[in-house]
Design a protein around this motif. Sequence first.
Motif, PDB file in Angstrom:
ATOM      1  N   LEU A   1      68.849  37.926  42.926  1.00  0.00           N
ATOM      2  CA  LEU A   1      69.736  38.290  44.036  1.00  0.00           C
ATOM      3  C   LEU A   1      71.109  38.758  43.550  1.00  0.00           C
ATOM      4  CD1 LEU A   1      68.989  35.291  46.440  1.00  0.00           C
ATOM      5  CD2 LEU A   1      67.882  37.539  46.388  1.00  0.00           C
ATOM      6  N   ASN A   2      71.326  38.774  42.246  1.00  0.00           N
ATOM      7  CA  ASN A   2      72.640  39.147  41.720  1.00  0.00           C
ATOM      8  C   ASN A   2      73.024  40.559  42.122  1.00  0.00           C
ATOM      9  OD1 ASN A   2      72.877  36.677  40.503  1.00  0.00           O
ATOM     10  ND2 ASN A   2      72.566  37.413  38.420  1.00  0.00           N
ATOM     11  N   THR A   3      74.315  40.724  42.385  1.00  0.00           N
ATOM     12  CA  THR A   3      74.870  42.043  42.679  1.00  0.00           C
ATOM     13  C   THR A   3      76.015  42.305  41.714  1.00  0.00           C
ATOM     14  OG1 THR A   3      76.577  41.281  44.231  1.00  0.00           O
ATOM     15  CG2 THR A   3      74.345  41.627  45.113  1.00  0.00           C
ATOM     16  N   GLU A   4      76.651  43.443  41.870  1.00  0.00           N
ATOM     17  CA  GLU A   4      77.797  43.744  41.013  1.00  0.00           C
ATOM     18  C   GLU A   4      78.988  42.847  41.326  1.00  0.00           C
ATOM     19  OE1 GLU A   4      78.442  47.907  41.522  1.00  0.00           O
ATOM     20  OE2 GLU A   4      76.864  48.460  40.095  1.00  0.00           O
ATOM     21  N   ARG A   5      79.034  42.255  42.531  1.00  0.00           N
ATOM     22  CA  ARG A   5      80.136  41.373  42.904  1.00  0.00           C
ATOM     23  C   ARG A   5      79.783  39.897  42.768  1.00  0.00           C
ATOM     24  NH1 ARG A   5      84.609  44.027  45.672  1.00  0.00           N
ATOM     25  NH2 ARG A   5      84.394  46.154  44.913  1.00  0.00           N
ATOM     26  N   LEU A   6      78.510  39.541  42.861  1.00  0.00           N
ATOM     27  CA  LEU A   6      78.100  38.143  42.972  1.00  0.00           C
ATOM     28  C   LEU A   6      77.021  37.825  41.953  1.00  0.00           C
ATOM     29  CD1 LEU A   6      78.197  35.451  44.577  1.00  0.00           C
ATOM     30  CD2 LEU A   6      76.469  36.442  46.106  1.00  0.00           C
ATOM     31  N   ARG A   7      77.254  36.748  41.166  1.00  0.00           N
ATOM     32  CA  ARG A   7      76.310  36.369  40.122  1.00  0.00           C
ATOM     33  C   ARG A   7      75.886  34.921  40.294  1.00  0.00           C
ATOM     34  NH1 ARG A   7      77.096  40.407  36.091  1.00  0.00           N
ATOM     35  NH2 ARG A   7      77.659  42.212  37.357  1.00  0.00           N
ATOM     36  N   PHE A   8      74.574  34.685  40.201  1.00  0.00           N
ATOM     37  CA  PHE A   8      74.004  33.348  40.156  1.00  0.00           C
ATOM     38  C   PHE A   8      73.321  33.163  38.790  1.00  0.00           C
ATOM     39  CE2 PHE A   8      73.390  34.551  44.750  1.00  0.00           C
ATOM     40  CZ  PHE A   8      74.335  33.688  45.274  1.00  0.00           C
ATOM     41  N   GLY A   9      72.912  31.908  38.510  1.00  0.00           N
ATOM     42  CA  GLY A   9      72.080  31.660  37.341  1.00  0.00           C
ATOM     43  C   GLY A   9      72.770  30.946  36.208  1.00  0.00           C
ATOM     44  N   ASN A  10      73.928  30.340  36.466  1.00  0.00           N
ATOM     45  CA  ASN A  10      74.634  29.563  35.454  1.00  0.00           C
ATOM     46  C   ASN A  10      74.796  28.125  35.926  1.00  0.00           C
ATOM     47  OD1 ASN A  10      74.983  31.969  33.989  1.00  0.00           O
ATOM     48  ND2 ASN A  10      76.875  32.433  35.079  1.00  0.00           N
ATOM     49  N   VAL A  11      75.107  27.225  34.993  1.00  0.00           N
ATOM     50  CA  VAL A  11      75.112  25.789  35.287  1.00  0.00           C
ATOM     51  C   VAL A  11      76.368  25.135  34.729  1.00  0.00           C
ATOM     52  CG1 VAL A  11      73.885  23.608  34.978  1.00  0.00           C
ATOM     53  CG2 VAL A  11      72.593  25.726  35.203  1.00  0.00           C
ATOM     54  N   LYS A  12      76.925  24.219  35.512  1.00  0.00           N
ATOM     55  CA  LYS A  12      77.985  23.337  35.023  1.00  0.00           C
ATOM     56  C   LYS A  12      77.444  21.914  34.942  1.00  0.00           C
ATOM     57  CE  LYS A  12      82.467  21.262  35.993  1.00  0.00           C
ATOM     58  NZ  LYS A  12      83.594  21.147  36.935  1.00  0.00           N
ATOM     59  N   LEU A  13      77.748  21.243  33.840  1.00  0.00           N
ATOM     60  CA  LEU A  13      77.459  19.817  33.676  1.00  0.00           C
ATOM     61  C   LEU A  13      78.779  19.110  33.413  1.00  0.00           C
ATOM     62  CD1 LEU A  13      74.354  20.059  31.300  1.00  0.00           C
ATOM     63  CD2 LEU A  13      74.368  19.982  33.799  1.00  0.00           C
TER      64      LEU A  13
END
Length: 559
Positions: free
Chosen positions: A291-303
């Motif tokens: 679903l990533n776009t040029e403005r919006l990115r998913f797929g990373n994680v914070k611990l």
Amino acid sequence: MEPTTVYPARTVRTMDPARPVVEAVAVRGDRIRAVGGVAELLSYPGAELDERYADAVLLPGFVEAHSHAGSGNVWASTYVGLVDRTDPDGRRWPGCRTIDEVLDRLREAQAELDAPDAPLLAWGLDPIYFPGQPLAAAELDRVSATRPIHVSHTSGHVCAVNSAVLDRFGIDAATPVPGVVKDDAGRPTGELREFAAMGLVGELTAGSGLLTIDARALRRFGQDGVNTGTTTLTDLGSLILMDDDGVALYRSSVDDDFPARLNVFHFGAGVGPVSRSLPEAAQRLVRLRELNTERLRFGNVKLMLDGSIQGFTARLLEPGYLNGEPNGIWAVSPEEFREAFETFHRAGLLIHVHCNGDQTTQLFLDTLEAVLVAHPRPDHRHTCTHSQLSTAAQYRRMAALGACANVFANHIWAWGDQHMDLTVGPDRAARMNAAATALRLGVPISLHSDTPVTPLGPLHSVKHAVTRLTVSGRVMGEHERIGVQEALEAVTVGGAYLLKMDHEVGSLEAGKFADLAVLAEDPLAVAPEEIGDIHVLGTVVGGRHHATRVPAPPAGAAP
């Protein structure tokens, strides 16, 4: 043919060593067509001149690799912090310099509430500025003993509540949860440390606070980016990506009109119970990348591994805290951390790990090494974020393991005096946020604000890393100062590298997004102490112009 617009400026600093300073930027559509001299760029087919930035200074749009979208939401509560701050709408909030001023601010806010049982929510407090002057239930009861009052510390790791809240949620001497601070008689004081304890009263703050967002919060967050020259933001620790409605909120809000790029990190461990198993969460994040776009990115994680140094909840190696405070609190156990880290690593996800104390950095490195031995992965760019007490030996290990560091330079100003005098002492404080050591040893770095913990503003981060000045005017570790150019690179291409976006943003090069910070002054042409005061005129994101809402300083005022 799509036109090419040539924007000349007083100075253009590209952060590209091949052409570090040029006269103008040429933009075609949402991308940079070229950089160079004005005459050179006007020779491109279809080139048109636009002189709106002729008197300004252009830099790559700043990249904030550790921020929270909830900073757009906290302004719905009452600000009671020490320092003056400016909200996304450009309003300046005076700081509360004493506990009495904090209580007066709370009384003023209470007078504006209609319902007698409506909670009074505030944020920005940090009692370390007021040693020997606690602010917990006894003090908050002086504002009201019947209305629920909840005051978040600026770190986001501690809160203070009044007796009405303790009673409402049944928090008493028998409450066994770690982080519920009790007095010598075993009675709760009203101070709740870390997420397990704060979660006991979470119902009170539902819909507000650091880790809560809505469409309005996202809009204000984006405007804060414009006000500070920041064109790439992170929401480093979202709690709503496992829910379809949460994903839909980001997708509907961060559209082509949103004034920044947003990289959303799932909060994978360290903030309490999770809604899905680790393998399920990892699989969902991999799918969300579609679903990533040029403005919006998913797929990373914070611990998250520990708390804050100024809250005495970070985990420290020997010799520990200066005055013998007990060691801090693990947000998750080392075993739980290893399981989460390995799961997300094997799924190919980028992981940023909250590490304030050096014991926490050590666990991050031990875990990273063990996981890489078992599951090798080139160019992972896993990041030690905050990295406040990381030692030279740990930075050597980061370099060897391919890790990055996001250095919390703003702490030098915000809590430097307290770190020298109260938390770790002058020797260890001089080595904190060691950007010079990290660069010398080959560790890729960025600088960050962790907004709303400290105000969003990469130019302020640059100033703090370059000067290492505290509020009182002391220098906290002169040998860890870095140069202005190095600091500017850290908040542009450095932040982009940590987000795996350096092929798209972070420098002004042909083919990259046309993302620019528009400044009134050149950071390399003013005194280092004045860099943070440079007025930001606005930004350009993908070739589109966005104006600041912060008023310009009066004519003749220092930059």
